[in-house]
Design a protein around this motif. Structure first.
Motif, mmCIF file in Angstrom:
data_model
loop_
_atom_site.group_PDB
_atom_site.id
_atom_site.type_symbol
_atom_site.label_atom_id
_atom_site.label_comp_id
_atom_site.label_asym_id
_atom_site.label_seq_id
_atom_site.Cartn_x
_atom_site.Cartn_y
_atom_site.Cartn_z
ATOM 1 N N GLY A 1 27.981 11.297 53.817
ATOM 2 C CA GLY A 1 28.909 10.383 53.760
ATOM 3 C C GLY A 1 28.745 10.027 52.054
ATOM 4 N N PHE A 2 29.315 8.574 51.932
ATOM 5 C CA PHE A 2 29.123 8.060 50.715
ATOM 6 C C PHE A 2 27.682 7.606 50.480
ATOM 7 C CE2 PHE A 2 33.672 8.021 51.223
ATOM 8 C CZ PHE A 2 34.101 8.766 49.936
ATOM 9 N N TYR A 3 27.121 7.877 49.112
ATOM 10 C CA TYR A 3 25.928 7.201 48.834
ATOM 11 C C TYR A 3 26.122 6.635 47.327
ATOM 12 C CZ TYR A 3 24.592 11.322 45.982
ATOM 13 O OH TYR A 3 24.478 12.375 45.131
ATOM 14 N N ARG A 4 25.500 5.567 46.893
ATOM 15 C CA ARG A 4 25.434 5.109 45.740
ATOM 16 C C ARG A 4 25.033 5.998 44.614
ATOM 17 N NH1 ARG A 4 27.888 -0.422 45.086
ATOM 18 N NH2 ARG A 4 28.267 0.678 43.075
ATOM 19 N N GLN A 5 25.992 6.243 43.411
ATOM 20 C CA GLN A 5 25.500 6.880 42.202
ATOM 21 C C GLN A 5 26.132 6.299 41.129
ATOM 22 O OE1 GLN A 5 24.070 10.825 41.766
ATOM 23 N NE2 GLN A 5 25.962 11.535 40.858
ATOM 24 N N GLY A 6 25.221 5.831 40.321
ATOM 25 C CA GLY A 6 25.816 5.236 38.984
ATOM 26 C C GLY A 6 26.361 3.789 39.455
ATOM 27 N N GLU A 7 27.474 3.800 38.854
ATOM 28 C CA GLU A 7 28.549 2.739 39.080
ATOM 29 C C GLU A 7 29.354 2.639 40.330
ATOM 30 O OE1 GLU A 7 28.553 -0.114 36.614
ATOM 31 O OE2 GLU A 7 26.834 0.839 36.506
ATOM 32 N N GLY A 8 29.145 3.898 40.881
ATOM 33 C CA GLY A 8 30.116 4.207 41.921
ATOM 34 C C GLY A 8 29.347 4.944 43.191
ATOM 35 N N TYR A 9 30.014 5.861 43.813
ATOM 36 C CA TYR A 9 29.625 6.649 44.955
ATOM 37 C C TYR A 9 29.879 7.998 44.620
ATOM 38 C CZ TYR A 9 30.133 1.912 47.020
ATOM 39 O OH TYR A 9 29.981 0.537 47.244
ATOM 40 N N ALA A 10 28.865 8.847 45.410
ATOM 41 C CA ALA A 10 29.121 10.333 45.408
ATOM 42 C C ALA A 10 29.062 10.696 46.866
ATOM 43 C CB ALA A 10 27.912 10.879 44.803
ATOM 44 N N ALA A 11 29.459 11.806 47.341
ATOM 45 C CA ALA A 11 29.358 12.370 48.576
ATOM 46 C C ALA A 11 28.300 13.375 48.780
ATOM 47 C CB ALA A 11 30.771 12.787 49.100
ATOM 48 N N GLY A 12 27.518 13.181 49.925
ATOM 49 C CA GLY A 12 26.736 14.324 50.043
ATOM 50 C C GLY A 12 26.019 14.039 51.362
ATOM 51 N N ILE A 13 24.883 14.475 51.364
ATOM 52 C CA ILE A 13 24.025 14.562 52.842
ATOM 53 C C ILE A 13 22.622 14.177 52.263
ATOM 54 C CG2 ILE A 13 22.961 16.087 54.528
ATOM 55 C CD1 ILE A 13 25.034 18.127 54.095
ATOM 56 N N TRP A 14 21.882 13.244 53.162
ATOM 57 C CA TRP A 14 20.576 12.597 52.720
ATOM 58 C C TRP A 14 19.906 12.371 54.075
ATOM 59 C CZ3 TRP A 14 25.353 10.000 52.286
ATOM 60 C CH2 TRP A 14 25.413 8.848 53.374
ATOM 61 N N LEU A 15 18.537 12.538 53.917
ATOM 62 C CA LEU A 15 17.617 12.267 54.880
ATOM 63 C C LEU A 15 17.291 10.695 54.729
ATOM 64 C CD1 LEU A 15 15.163 12.722 56.563
ATOM 65 C CD2 LEU A 15 13.930 13.336 54.391
ATOM 66 N N VAL A 16 17.672 10.225 55.994
ATOM 67 C CA VAL A 16 17.593 8.570 56.136
ATOM 68 C C VAL A 16 16.085 8.362 55.982
ATOM 69 C CG1 VAL A 16 17.938 6.780 57.562
ATOM 70 C CG2 VAL A 16 19.624 8.591 57.702
ATOM 71 N N GLY A 17 15.924 7.533 55.020
ATOM 72 C CA GLY A 17 14.433 6.913 55.004
ATOM 73 C C GLY A 17 14.426 5.305 54.356
#
Ligand code: NAG
Ligand code: NAG
Ligand code: NAG
Ligand code: NAG
Ligand code: NAG
Ligand code: NAG
Length: 239
Positions: free
Chosen positions: A57-73
């Motif tokens: 989904g969306f994660y924070r990147q810089g001043e906005g958001y990017a879309a990607g996959i992450w390991l919930v930590g």
């Protein structure tokens, strides 16, 4: 050009492998139907894998958001894949959605960027392997594993002409300067690519035919010299 130690490769690319039960993964996968949406600035902003350990989904990147996959930590998520990594961050009004056959990211200006598209796609899933897949009749026709960014994950393989490219920094997942390529005729090649000048090749292994780099679910990385994946054809292996 400054000398770059060969073992820097191990620091540049994340090798992520966890023991996750993927038994009956197909049956347990949460099916994302056409018409489903995610929102950068409100809920739902991500889809979870069946175990809940991974999200797309969306994660924070810089001043906005990017879309990607992450390991919930806790406290930090580990980003393992980013869609359209060199596009500028989007605002809180961006959406990700599936419509028949296409996974799209729509920016606040209404611009639609295709993330995954194959004619005939009828559903999608984020598997516990961290692979985002699009299905047609329950067959996988598109997968994020085929377009890695800087991370190779357990169960993922790099084939001829595949490349892992480092990120700019730990908080900016855009294309960085270090490239790890698999070339069937030479093997693994590490390049430092600064500006438009020719890339500086600083590491090559094994200087011979290499077919595939596989990271197993249990975390063993092996480079095979042949289509026959027997022990005798392993030219590089982690333990
Ligand atoms: C998001 O959309 C709302 C309503 O259309 C608008 O008022 C707001 O300015 C937008 N925000 C951004 C960051 O584009
Ligand atoms: C998706 O791909 C199909 C053909 O495979 C094409 O006709 C269609 O225009 C594409 N859609 C988008 C949004 O790119
Ligand atoms: C999915 O089913 C349709 C209709 O039965 C068929 O035309 C199509 O080829 C199938 N696609 C795949 C990838 O099996
Ligand atoms: C290694 O990866 C290749 C794809 O590059 C795949 O076909 C093969 O089955 C994998 N072998 C093993 C032992 O995981
Ligand atoms: C690997 O890719 C290169 C360039 O696309 C191609 O020339 C070569 O035949 C490929 N090797 C294999 C084993 O597929
Ligand atoms: C190196 O980076 C430049 C842009 O800075 C890009 O045009 C070029 O394709 C890259 N080289 C390789 C081998 O990927």
């Amino acid at each position: 050009m400054a000398h770059v130690p060969s073992n820097i490769i191990l620091l540049l690319f994340l090798l992520v492998s966890f023991h996750v039960d993927v038994i009956a993964e197909e049956d347990e996968a949460k099916i994302i139907k056409p018409g489903s949406s995610l929102y950068a600035g409100k809920q739902p902003s991500s889809w979870a894998s069946p175990s809940g350990n991974f999200e797309f989904g969306f994660y924070r990147q810089g001043e906005g958001y990017a879309a990607g996959i992450w390991l919930v930590g806790r406290p930090e998520n580990t980003i393992v894949w980013t869609a359209k990594r060199d596009d500028p961050p989007v605002s809180s009004n961006a959406t990700l959605f599936t419509t028949r056959g296409v996974l799209l990211l729509r920016t606040e200006d209404g611009v639609e960027n295709v993330i995954g598209n194959q004619s005939g796609v009828d559903s999608a899933s984020l598997l516990d392997t961290r692979n985002l897949v699009l299905y047609e009749n329950r067959s996988v026709v598109w997968e994020s594993f085929d377009i890695p960014t800087d991370t190779i994950l357990g169960g993922q393989n790099l084939r001829n002409d595949s490349v892992l490219i480092s990120s700019v920094s730990s908080s900016n997942h855009a294309t960085g300067h270090y490239y790890l390529l698999l070339k069937s005729d030479i093997g693994l090649v590490a390049n430092l690519n600064i500006s438009s000048a020719a890339a500086y090749q600083y590491w090559v292994f094994p200087n011979g035919f290499s077919y595939s780099l596989n990271l197993s679910e249990s975390g063993v990385l092996a480079l095979y010299s042949s289509l026959n994946f027997g022990q005798e054809n392993i030219v590089l292996a982690s333990t």
